[in-house]
Design a protein around this motif. Structure first.
Motif, PDB file in Angstrom:
ATOM      1  N   LEU A 113      44.184  47.439 -32.352  1.00 55.72           N
ATOM      2  CA  LEU A 113      45.098  48.293 -31.598  1.00 55.72           C
ATOM      3  C   LEU A 113      45.125  47.766 -30.163  1.00 55.72           C
ATOM      4  O   LEU A 113      44.078  47.630 -29.536  1.00 55.72           O
ATOM      5  N   TYR A 165      44.225  46.350 -23.067  1.00 55.39           N
ATOM      6  CA  TYR A 165      42.945  46.456 -23.769  1.00 55.39           C
ATOM      7  C   TYR A 165      43.163  46.185 -25.252  1.00 55.39           C
ATOM      8  O   TYR A 165      44.214  46.513 -25.810  1.00 55.39           O
ATOM      9  N   PHE A 205      47.035  55.903 -20.448  1.00 52.15           N
ATOM     10  CA  PHE A 205      47.173  54.973 -21.562  1.00 52.15           C
ATOM     11  C   PHE A 205      48.408  55.278 -22.395  1.00 52.15           C
ATOM     12  O   PHE A 205      48.816  56.445 -22.535  1.00 52.15           O
ATOM     13  N   GLY A 206      48.982  54.218 -22.962  1.00 49.54           N
ATOM     14  CA  GLY A 206      50.024  54.375 -23.959  1.00 49.54           C
ATOM     15  C   GLY A 206      49.408  54.631 -25.329  1.00 49.54           C
ATOM     16  O   GLY A 206      48.185  54.627 -25.478  1.00 49.54           O
ATOM     17  N   SER A 207      50.264  54.837 -26.328  1.00 50.02           N
ATOM     18  CA  SER A 207      49.801  55.127 -27.679  1.00 50.02           C
ATOM     19  C   SER A 207      49.385  53.878 -28.441  1.00 50.02           C
ATOM     20  O   SER A 207      48.823  53.975 -29.522  1.00 50.02           O
ATOM     21  N   GLY A 208      49.686  52.715 -27.880  1.00 51.75           N
ATOM     22  CA  GLY A 208      49.202  51.481 -28.474  1.00 51.75           C
ATOM     23  C   GLY A 208      50.149  50.833 -29.466  1.00 51.75           C
ATOM     24  O   GLY A 208      51.083  51.458 -29.983  1.00 51.75           O
ATOM     25  N   GLY A 232      32.194  52.330 -23.980  1.00 53.66           N
ATOM     26  CA  GLY A 232      31.199  52.414 -25.028  1.00 53.66           C
ATOM     27  C   GLY A 232      31.877  52.426 -26.388  1.00 53.66           C
ATOM     28  O   GLY A 232      33.097  52.280 -26.496  1.00 53.66           O
ATOM     29  N   ARG A 271      49.717  48.730 -33.014  1.00 48.37           N
ATOM     30  CA  ARG A 271      48.791  48.329 -34.076  1.00 48.37           C
ATOM     31  C   ARG A 271      49.252  46.995 -34.627  1.00 48.37           C
ATOM     32  O   ARG A 271      50.294  46.904 -35.253  1.00 48.37           O
ATOM     33  N   GLN A 317      41.435  47.054 -28.951  1.00 45.63           N
ATOM     34  CA  GLN A 317      40.485  47.942 -29.597  1.00 45.63           C
ATOM     35  C   GLN A 317      40.413  47.627 -31.093  1.00 45.63           C
ATOM     36  O   GLN A 317      41.338  47.917 -31.847  1.00 45.63           O
ATOM     37  N   PHE A 325      35.044  58.652 -25.504  1.00 48.97           N
ATOM     38  CA  PHE A 325      34.501  57.413 -24.955  1.00 48.97           C
ATOM     39  C   PHE A 325      34.125  57.607 -23.506  1.00 48.97           C
ATOM     40  O   PHE A 325      34.866  58.239 -22.738  1.00 48.97           O
ATOM     41  N   THR A 365      55.418  49.939 -32.260  1.00 56.75           N
ATOM     42  CA  THR A 365      54.295  50.797 -32.630  1.00 56.75           C
ATOM     43  C   THR A 365      53.369  50.072 -33.597  1.00 56.75           C
ATOM     44  O   THR A 365      52.138  50.157 -33.470  1.00 56.75           O
ATOM     45  N   TYR A 411      43.034  56.154 -15.598  1.00 57.00           N
ATOM     46  CA  TYR A 411      44.206  55.438 -16.064  1.00 57.00           C
ATOM     47  C   TYR A 411      44.992  56.286 -17.058  1.00 57.00           C
ATOM     48  O   TYR A 411      44.429  57.122 -17.761  1.00 57.00           O
ATOM     49  N   GLY A 438      35.065  50.551 -29.130  1.00 61.90           N
ATOM     50  CA  GLY A 438      35.729  50.955 -27.906  1.00 61.90           C
ATOM     51  C   GLY A 438      36.675  49.867 -27.430  1.00 61.90           C
ATOM     52  O   GLY A 438      36.575  48.715 -27.838  1.00 61.90           O
ATOM     53  N   PRO A 439      37.622  50.213 -26.576  1.00 70.36           N
ATOM     54  CA  PRO A 439      38.558  49.213 -26.050  1.00 70.36           C
ATOM     55  C   PRO A 439      37.845  48.142 -25.224  1.00 70.36           C
ATOM     56  O   PRO A 439      36.865  48.430 -24.540  1.00 70.36           O
ATOM     57  N   GLN A 440      38.368  46.918 -25.321  1.00 74.97           N
ATOM     58  CA  GLN A 440      37.854  45.786 -24.545  1.00 74.97           C
ATOM     59  C   GLN A 440      38.943  45.333 -23.580  1.00 74.97           C
ATOM     60  O   GLN A 440      40.092  45.104 -23.997  1.00 74.97           O
ATOM     61  N   PHE A 441      38.575  45.153 -22.319  1.00 75.71           N
ATOM     62  CA  PHE A 441      39.523  44.764 -21.280  1.00 75.71           C
ATOM     63  C   PHE A 441      40.004  43.338 -21.483  1.00 75.71           C
ATOM     64  O   PHE A 441      39.190  42.415 -21.620  1.00 75.71           O
ATOM     65  N   LEU A 480      46.203  48.375 -26.404  1.00 79.49           N
ATOM     66  CA  LEU A 480      46.505  49.502 -25.521  1.00 79.49           C
ATOM     67  C   LEU A 480      46.896  49.015 -24.143  1.00 79.49           C
ATOM     68  O   LEU A 480      46.283  48.096 -23.593  1.00 79.49           O
TER      69      LEU A 480
END
Lengths: 114, 115
Positions: free
Chosen positions: B88, B35, B106-109, A105, B111, B37, A88, B9, B104, B42-45, B90
Motif C-alpha cells: 500500500l 510511504y 494521509f490519503g487512502s493509499g 512502529g 494498493r 506499507q 501506530f 485506488t 500529517y 508499519g509505513p516506511q518513509f 500512502l
C-alpha cells in the motif's frame, strides 16, 4: 527498519472498556505521534506529544511520554466498536532535517467487541 | 475541504514494468511525503517533496523516484517492478514543516500488486 515497537501486537476488549497500547523507540526524538488505520486504508492523525511534554489529552485519548524509558502509551477510554483499527506510533527524530520523516512502529490491532 | 487524494485506488502490474502513482495534497498544504506499507507492517518513509524538490529520502533504491508539480501535487514512479514492491503506497501532506509539529494528513493509499 522500524524505530518503534508497539505492544501488544493485538488487543481484544469489550465495548466500554479502556484500551492501553504501548510504544517503545530507540533513539532521541523531537516528538511522538499516534495514528489510526482502518482496514489497511489511510492513516488518521490522532495526537502529537512533544519530547518536553509528559502527558496529553484529546477527547477519549490520553497519551503519555517517558523519554527516559523511550516509551509512550496511548489510552482509549470507554471504547466503542468504531475504535476497532490498527494503531501506530510514529517518531520524528533528529534535528530539523531528519525530523521531516516519520518512523513508524509495527502497530497494535485493536478489536472492540460489541 | 478535500483531504489528500490518491489515484488510482488499486493497481496490478507485471514484474519488470513501471508504475506511476499520483497524489493531490490537502488544500493549503505544500509538502508531500510518500510511504510504503507492506502487509502487516508499519509505513516506511520513501521521500518528501517541498518546493518541487526532494528534500529527504528514506532507504529506498533509485528505482523509486518522484516529482512535485507547481500546484504541489506529486507523483511516485517505480521502475523495474519487483514482487516485493507489492504494498500500500500512502501519500501524506502537511503545510511546510508543520507535519513534524502538528502531524500529517494521509490519503487512502494506492494498493499496488505486482504479479
Amino acid at each position: 527498519s522500524q524505530q518503534g515497537e508497539e505492544d501488544p501486537q493485538a488487543l481484544s476488549i469489550q465495548e466500554g472498556e479502556n484500551a492501553t497500547m504501548n510504544c517503545s523507540y530507540k533513539t532521541s526524538i523531537n516528538n511522538l505521534q499516534w495514528y489510526r488505520q482502518n482496514s489497511g486504508r489511510g492513516l488518521v492523525h490522532l495526537i502529537l506529544i512533544r519530547s518536553n511534554e509528559r502527558e496529553k489529552h484529546s477527547g477519549r485519548l490520553r497519551v503519555t511520554l517517558d523519554t527516559s524509558k523511550k516509551s509512550s502509551s496511548l489510552l482509549i477510554t470507554a471504547s466503542r466498536a468504531a475504535d476497532t483499527a490498527s494503531y501506530f506510533c510514529a517518531t520524528g527524530i533528529g534535528v530539523s532535517g531528519s525530523a521531516r520523516q516519520l518512523t513508524f512502529g509495527s502497530g497494535t490491532q485493536l478489536t472492540v467487541l460489541p | 475541504d478535500a483531504g489528500v487524494t490518491q489515484s488510482p485506488t488499486h493497481l496490478i502490474k507485471t514484474r519488470g514494468q513501471q508504475v506511476t502513482l499520483r497524489c493531490s495534497p490537502k488544500s493549503g498544504h505544500d509538502t508531500v511525503s510518500w510511504y510504503q506499507q507492506a502487509l502487516g507492517q508499519g509505513p516506511q518513509f520513501i521521500f518528501q517533496y517541498y518546493e518541487e524538490e526532494e528534500r529527504q529520502r528514506g532507504n529506498f533504491p533509485d528505482r523509486f523516484s518522484g516529482h512535485q508539480f507547481p500546484n504541489y501535487s506529486s507523483e511516485l514512479n517505480v521502475n523495474a517492478l519487483l514482487l516485493g514492491d507489492s504494498a500500500l503506497y500512502l501519500c501524506a501532506s502537511s503545510p511546510g514543516t508543520g507535519g513534524r509539529d502538528y502531524g500529517y494528513t494521509f490519503g487512502s493509499g494506492t494498493r499496488l500488486t505486482v504479479v
